[in-house]
Design a protein around this motif. Structure first.
Motif, PDB file in Angstrom:
ATOM      1  N   ALA A  77      14.329  -5.816 -23.184  1.00 40.25           N
ATOM      2  CA  ALA A  77      14.750  -6.015 -24.573  1.00 40.25           C
ATOM      3  C   ALA A  77      13.565  -6.520 -25.378  1.00 40.25           C
ATOM      4  O   ALA A  77      12.874  -7.451 -24.968  1.00 40.25           O
ATOM      5  CB  ALA A  77      15.894  -7.016 -24.630  1.00 40.25           C
ATOM      6  N   LEU A  78      13.334  -5.914 -26.518  1.00 39.56           N
ATOM      7  CA  LEU A  78      12.226  -6.306 -27.395  1.00 39.56           C
ATOM      8  C   LEU A  78      12.774  -7.242 -28.463  1.00 39.56           C
ATOM      9  O   LEU A  78      13.696  -6.888 -29.206  1.00 39.56           O
ATOM     10  CB  LEU A  78      11.601  -5.066 -28.023  1.00 39.56           C
ATOM     11  N   VAL A  79      12.220  -8.468 -28.526  1.00 41.53           N
ATOM     12  CA  VAL A  79      12.654  -9.472 -29.496  1.00 41.53           C
ATOM     13  C   VAL A  79      11.437 -10.004 -30.242  1.00 41.53           C
ATOM     14  O   VAL A  79      10.301  -9.789 -29.830  1.00 41.53           O
ATOM     15  CB  VAL A  79      13.402 -10.642 -28.806  1.00 41.53           C
ATOM     16  N   ALA A  80      11.700 -10.706 -31.339  1.00 39.29           N
ATOM     17  CA  ALA A  80      10.626 -11.403 -32.057  1.00 39.29           C
ATOM     18  C   ALA A  80      10.480 -12.774 -31.418  1.00 39.29           C
ATOM     19  O   ALA A  80      11.371 -13.599 -31.485  1.00 39.29           O
ATOM     20  CB  ALA A  80      10.967 -11.523 -33.537  1.00 39.29           C
ATOM     21  N   TYR A  88       8.786  -8.695 -24.841  1.00 43.30           N
ATOM     22  CA  TYR A  88       9.743  -8.041 -23.958  1.00 43.30           C
ATOM     23  C   TYR A  88      10.392  -9.062 -23.040  1.00 43.30           C
ATOM     24  O   TYR A  88       9.705  -9.832 -22.366  1.00 43.30           O
ATOM     25  CB  TYR A  88       9.053  -6.980 -23.096  1.00 43.30           C
ATOM     26  N   LEU A  89      11.728  -9.072 -23.022  1.00 42.67           N
ATOM     27  CA  LEU A  89      12.498  -9.870 -22.081  1.00 42.67           C
ATOM     28  C   LEU A  89      13.115  -8.910 -21.075  1.00 42.67           C
ATOM     29  O   LEU A  89      13.585  -7.838 -21.452  1.00 42.67           O
ATOM     30  CB  LEU A  89      13.597 -10.654 -22.800  1.00 42.67           C
ATOM     31  N   GLY A 101       8.628 -13.816 -20.311  1.00 38.17           N
ATOM     32  CA  GLY A 101       8.617 -12.635 -21.154  1.00 38.17           C
ATOM     33  C   GLY A 101       7.181 -12.176 -21.305  1.00 38.17           C
ATOM     34  O   GLY A 101       6.242 -12.928 -21.051  1.00 38.17           O
ATOM     35  N   ILE A 102       7.009 -10.938 -21.715  1.00 41.06           N
ATOM     36  CA  ILE A 102       5.672 -10.361 -21.841  1.00 41.06           C
ATOM     37  C   ILE A 102       5.424 -10.001 -23.303  1.00 41.06           C
ATOM     38  O   ILE A 102       6.213  -9.286 -23.916  1.00 41.06           O
ATOM     39  CB  ILE A 102       5.538  -9.109 -20.946  1.00 41.06           C
ATOM     40  N   VAL A 149       5.174 -15.579 -21.843  1.00 48.21           N
ATOM     41  CA  VAL A 149       5.864 -16.690 -22.487  1.00 48.21           C
ATOM     42  C   VAL A 149       6.987 -17.127 -21.557  1.00 48.21           C
ATOM     43  O   VAL A 149       7.495 -16.331 -20.758  1.00 48.21           O
ATOM     44  CB  VAL A 149       6.437 -16.306 -23.872  1.00 48.21           C
ATOM     45  N   SER A 150       7.345 -18.369 -21.633  1.00 48.38           N
ATOM     46  CA  SER A 150       8.431 -18.904 -20.821  1.00 48.38           C
ATOM     47  C   SER A 150       9.763 -18.592 -21.503  1.00 48.38           C
ATOM     48  O   SER A 150       9.888 -18.736 -22.721  1.00 48.38           O
ATOM     49  CB  SER A 150       8.251 -20.408 -20.662  1.00 48.38           C
TER      50      SER A 150
END
Length: 177
Positions: A77-80, A88-89, A101-102, A149-150
């Protein structure tokens, strides 16, 4: 000798009054112009003291965790994320979120890129860099793995915070810290 106060009250001259009014108008005008200019150059503080924020969609709306977790395992899933960077999650096979997340920024020149489920890779269309599902470089010219990111669930939302621990992909201190 009488010690009395003079009956005359000191008055302000017309010139002093006009100088005072002119100074007040100039100060008010300068303040009203400089305030928005300084607010423009100061970044807004969003999130908590540790730099974390809640995941949002492209319009800046909070994304409920149940919305992302309703997707099938393996979905990205692509989030801000942090600083509104596309992040990306990943939904794991047990239906939970992957602990990291990347960031969707190529380490070559900062391009954003899509996840290609057919090749199971992140592929930068600009210069051909490819990354594996964990963000390690498969093919250059990108010199470094993607930033992490965590990711944590906080009540009904997803909290994204900067990754400051050892990079689990390399076993070393992250290059972005």
């Amino acid at each position: 000798m009488h010690n009395t106060l003079p009956l005359e009250s000191p008055s302000i001259s017309r010139r002093q009054l006009l100088n005072f009014l002119t100074g007040a108008v100039v100060a008010t005008t300068a303040t009203s112009v400089l305030y928005p200019v300084t607010k423009f150059f100061i970044a807004p503080t969003e999130g908590s003291e540790d730099g974390s924020i809640l995941a949002k969609d492209i319009h800046g709306n909070l994304i409920p965790a149940k919305q992302i977790l309703a997707e099938p395992p393996g979905t990205r899933a692509l989030v801000a994320g942090l600083a509104a960077e596309p992040t990306y999650l990943t939904i794991q096979s047990d239906g939970t979120l992957h602990p990291w997340g990347i960031l969707d920024n190529c380490t070559h020149l900062g391009c954003t890129f899509p996840w290609n489920p057919n090749d199971n890779q992140f592929q930068c269309p600009c210069h051909g860099s490819r990354y594996d599902p964990d963000g390690r470089v498969v093919r250059g010219p990108a010199p470094l793995p993607l930033k992490l990111v965590s990711v944590n669930l906080e009540e009904e939302y997803i909290r994204i915070s900067p990754w400051t621990e050892i990079d689990p992909r390399t076993g070393e201190k992250p290059w972005w810290v």
